[in-house]
Design a protein around this motif. Structure first.
Motif, PDB file in Angstrom:
ATOM      1  N   GLU A  77       0.851  -1.188   0.000  1.00  0.00           N
ATOM      2  CA  GLU A  77       0.000   0.000   0.000  1.00  0.00           C
ATOM      3  C   GLU A  77       0.883   1.232   0.000  1.00  0.00           C
ATOM      4  O   GLU A  77       1.928   1.259   0.630  1.00  0.00           O
ATOM      5  CB  GLU A  77      -0.904   0.038   1.231  1.00  0.00           C
ATOM      6  N   TYR A  78       0.443   2.245  -0.715  1.00  0.00           N
ATOM      7  CA  TYR A  78       1.186   3.493  -0.794  1.00  0.00           C
ATOM      8  C   TYR A  78       0.229   4.634  -0.515  1.00  0.00           C
ATOM      9  O   TYR A  78      -0.910   4.635  -0.974  1.00  0.00           O
ATOM     10  CB  TYR A  78       1.783   3.674  -2.188  1.00  0.00           C
ATOM     11  N   GLY A  79       0.709   5.593   0.249  1.00  0.00           N
ATOM     12  CA  GLY A  79      -0.073   6.791   0.498  1.00  0.00           C
ATOM     13  C   GLY A  79       0.766   7.841   1.196  1.00  0.00           C
ATOM     14  O   GLY A  79       1.280   7.599   2.278  1.00  0.00           O
TER      15      GLY A  79
ATOM     16  N   THR B 188      -2.727  12.273   2.013  1.00  0.00           N
ATOM     17  CA  THR B 188      -3.900  11.474   1.665  1.00  0.00           C
ATOM     18  C   THR B 188      -4.209  10.485   2.779  1.00  0.00           C
ATOM     19  O   THR B 188      -3.457  10.350   3.734  1.00  0.00           O
ATOM     20  CB  THR B 188      -3.671  10.666   0.368  1.00  0.00           C
TER      21      THR B 188
ATOM     22  N   GLY C  69      -2.824   4.477   2.557  1.00  0.00           N
ATOM     23  CA  GLY C  69      -3.074   3.448   1.558  1.00  0.00           C
ATOM     24  C   GLY C  69      -4.015   3.868   0.460  1.00  0.00           C
ATOM     25  O   GLY C  69      -5.054   3.257   0.261  1.00  0.00           O
ATOM     26  N   CYS C  70      -3.683   4.917  -0.289  1.00  0.00           N
ATOM     27  CA  CYS C  70      -4.557   5.332  -1.399  1.00  0.00           C
ATOM     28  C   CYS C  70      -4.273   4.533  -2.666  1.00  0.00           C
ATOM     29  O   CYS C  70      -5.057   4.568  -3.602  1.00  0.00           O
ATOM     30  CB  CYS C  70      -4.446   6.825  -1.645  1.00  0.00           C
TER      31      CYS C  70
ATOM     32  N   HIS D  40      -3.116   0.491  -3.894  1.00  0.00           N
ATOM     33  CA  HIS D  40      -3.172  -0.855  -3.326  1.00  0.00           C
ATOM     34  C   HIS D  40      -2.728  -1.873  -4.373  1.00  0.00           C
ATOM     35  O   HIS D  40      -3.170  -1.823  -5.510  1.00  0.00           O
ATOM     36  CB  HIS D  40      -4.622  -1.118  -2.912  1.00  0.00           C
TER      37      HIS D  40
ATOM     38  N   PRO E 129      -5.248   2.896  -7.755  1.00  0.00           N
ATOM     39  CA  PRO E 129      -5.981   3.728  -6.800  1.00  0.00           C
ATOM     40  C   PRO E 129      -7.162   2.983  -6.168  1.00  0.00           C
ATOM     41  O   PRO E 129      -7.819   2.184  -6.830  1.00  0.00           O
ATOM     42  CB  PRO E 129      -6.489   4.885  -7.647  1.00  0.00           C
TER      43      PRO E 129
ATOM     44  N   THR F 256     -10.494   7.659  -5.643  1.00  0.00           N
ATOM     45  CA  THR F 256      -9.144   8.218  -5.748  1.00  0.00           C
ATOM     46  C   THR F 256      -8.711   8.167  -7.210  1.00  0.00           C
ATOM     47  O   THR F 256      -8.994   7.218  -7.919  1.00  0.00           O
ATOM     48  CB  THR F 256      -8.152   7.401  -4.891  1.00  0.00           C
TER      49      THR F 256
ATOM     50  N   ILE G 275      -2.088  12.896  -6.768  1.00  0.00           N
ATOM     51  CA  ILE G 275      -3.215  12.114  -6.275  1.00  0.00           C
ATOM     52  C   ILE G 275      -4.377  13.056  -6.025  1.00  0.00           C
ATOM     53  O   ILE G 275      -4.211  14.134  -5.445  1.00  0.00           O
ATOM     54  CB  ILE G 275      -2.847  11.369  -4.975  1.00  0.00           C
TER      55      ILE G 275
END
Length: 84
Positions: A20-22, A26, A29-30, A32, A50, A54, A76
């Protein structure tokens, strides 16, 4: 990283692994990505797609979309982005 995934596969071979990245601006976890049980030959693990509500854009220095495979900056947008 691929080496981290391989290490955890040895420790917990049946676990579902998710990347997950965020960024701070944001929701957590925007983006996945569910890591498959068998990795392909690529050297890196994608940050994913996304989540709902998102949108993600990869833009150049002029705010224009870059072509597939080109370097750009991640933008984002959507309901989970903080104001200001």
């Amino acid at each position: 990283s691929r080496s981290t995934v391989e290490l955890w596969r040895k420790i917990q071979p049946t676990a579902t692994m998710v990347n997950e990245y965020g960024p701070t601006e944001t929701i957590v976890g925007c983006l996945h990505y569910e890591v498959p049980a068998e990795l392909d030959g690529s050297a890196s693990i994608p940050i994913g797609r996304p989540i709902a509500n998102t949108r993600v854009y990869l833009l150049d220095a002029h705010g224009q979309p870059v072509p597939l495979g080109a370097v750009g900056e991640l933008y984002i947008g959507g309901a989970g982005v903080a104001r200001g």
